[in-house]
Structure formats: structure tokens, C-alpha cells
Design an enzyme around this catalytic site. Sequence first.
Site, PDB file in Angstrom:
ATOM      1  N   ASP A 110      -6.420   0.795   0.408  1.00 25.19           N
ATOM      2  CA  ASP A 110      -6.555   1.159   1.817  1.00 25.19           C
ATOM      3  C   ASP A 110      -7.975   0.768   2.246  1.00 25.19           C
ATOM      4  O   ASP A 110      -8.702   0.102   1.498  1.00 25.19           O
ATOM      5  CB  ASP A 110      -6.266   2.661   2.036  1.00 25.19           C
ATOM      6  CG  ASP A 110      -7.389   3.539   1.510  1.00 25.19           C
ATOM      7  OD1 ASP A 110      -8.255   3.039   0.749  1.00 25.19           O
ATOM      8  OD2 ASP A 110      -7.431   4.725   1.872  1.00 25.19           O
TER       9      ASP A 110
ATOM     10  N   LYS B  22       0.840  -1.205   0.000  1.00 22.03           N
ATOM     11  CA  LYS B  22       0.000   0.000   0.000  1.00 22.03           C
ATOM     12  C   LYS B  22       0.874   1.254   0.000  1.00 22.03           C
ATOM     13  O   LYS B  22       0.702   2.143  -0.835  1.00 22.03           O
ATOM     14  CB  LYS B  22      -0.943   0.001   1.214  1.00 22.03           C
ATOM     15  CG  LYS B  22      -1.951   1.124   1.165  1.00 22.03           C
ATOM     16  CD  LYS B  22      -2.736   1.243   2.451  1.00 22.03           C
ATOM     17  CE  LYS B  22      -1.987   2.097   3.432  1.00 22.03           C
ATOM     18  NZ  LYS B  22      -2.747   2.373   4.661  1.00 22.03           N
TER      19      LYS B  22
END
Length: 248
Positions: free
Chosen positions: A176, A157
Site C-alpha cells: 500500500d 493488494k
Amino acid sequence: MKKKMKKSGRRKSVAGAARGTKPVAVKAQKTTQRGAGANPARVAAILAKLDEAYPAASCELTHGNAFQLLISTILSAQCTDVRVNQVTATLFPKYPTAEAFAHANPAELEREIRPTGFFRNKTKSIMGASKAILENFGGQVPRTMEEILTLPGVARKTANVVLGTAYGIASGVVVDTHVQRLSQRLDLTRNEDPKKIEQDLIEIIPTEKWILFSHQLIWHGRRVCVARKPRCIECNLEKLCYSKDRTI
Ligand code: SF4
């Protein structure tokens, strides 16, 4: 024959959306965990609506370069961007380089980033990443997924945020909490694991859209399709959405 049947299912769903009726979910294919709504026409319609609503969506973490974005992204775990920006407003002037963070006093740094939560682990990640950047990458945040993932505290991420936003390199899709929730509500995936969700999204979103698409879903998740009670009445994707979480 098989092919023909699949095609007609897709047409049915999209045509329903075009007429303004509530779209009908087609059956998920057995071989994938991608959502049944991940057919190309519907995905294109969703992308068009996101472009319409958020043509200039971008990262909301304040940063002046790739290194600062890396630090902000590490700090943003389990914390709002607003809070991170408040902390970095004084943090970055005090620690302007990777070298400054690498040689910080850990206890002091812990105190300074405490408002972002998980401050002990985050301090270790920040100092470890800063040292690795100095020792292994000549003081520059690396530009490949393989290299950036070697930095302490950096997973896919964070890597996607930094490579995409700071360098404009489409290395993947940021997954996310907002991207996860919206991808599921929009039936683009039925996976729970962020890595698998990213793979599903990579397969259906054109590469040139990966960076913007992540920002657009995050913006939509913060402004309209919020976790607890999505504001469906304000949502321009409403005619394409058949989520059980819809509020209208
Ligand atoms: S219609 Fe509601 S649940 Fe569906 S994407 Fe929009 S805000 Fe989210």
C-alpha cells in the site's frame, strides 16, 4: 573475485550500522531495481527492529470473517481505516452476507458508503465481488491468488490483505502507500510500481515473514515514518536508515 568484492561492500554497510554510525549506501547492482540496502544482513537487521517495535502488528480494519475483510479492504482504497471502520459498523449488521450485498439497492449502498470516497466504483466492486463469490465460489471468499483476482475490484493488494490476514496464507507482500514509501526510504527497492516493489520484497523477505512484515511497515508508516515529516527521533530503525527524507 567479483563475489568477494560484493561481500566486502555488504560488510561495510552493516558494520557501520552496528557501530552506530550513519550507514553508507553501497552501489546498486546493475541487474536489479532492488535497493542497494537490500542485502541479507541489513534486511535481517531491519526485520529484527520491526519485530522489536511491532511484535503483534495486525490489520486495523474491523472484520469478523474473510468476506467482511474483503469488503473493508475494497472500501479502504483512498480512505483511512478509521473511516472505513465507522462505516462498516452500521454496514455489516445491515448486510451480513455476500447475498445481502449482491442484492443491495445500488443507490442506497452508494449513500451508505459515500464517506469512504469513490462510492460509485466501490459499490460496483462490492456488488460485483459479492455476486461472483455467490455464483462461482459457493458463497466463500476463494483461498488462492488466481481465484481471488477474478473478483471485480480485487487486485493484488486487496488479495494479499485478505489471503494473509483472514486465511493466514502468505501469497505475497501487501504494497500500500505506506509499504511503498518505507520500502523506498529503507532502500529495499528503487521501483515505483507497486507490483515491482512487491516482487523486490518477495525476493528479500522470508516467506514466513511476508504477512507480519506488511503489517509492521504499515504500522511504522502510520505511527513514525509518516509521509510528510518522518519522526526519525522516535524511530528504532534510525541507525539503519540513510534516506534523504530523514529529519535528524
Ligand atoms: S529514520 Fe526516519 S526516514 Fe528512516 S525509517 Fe525511521 S522514521 Fe523513516
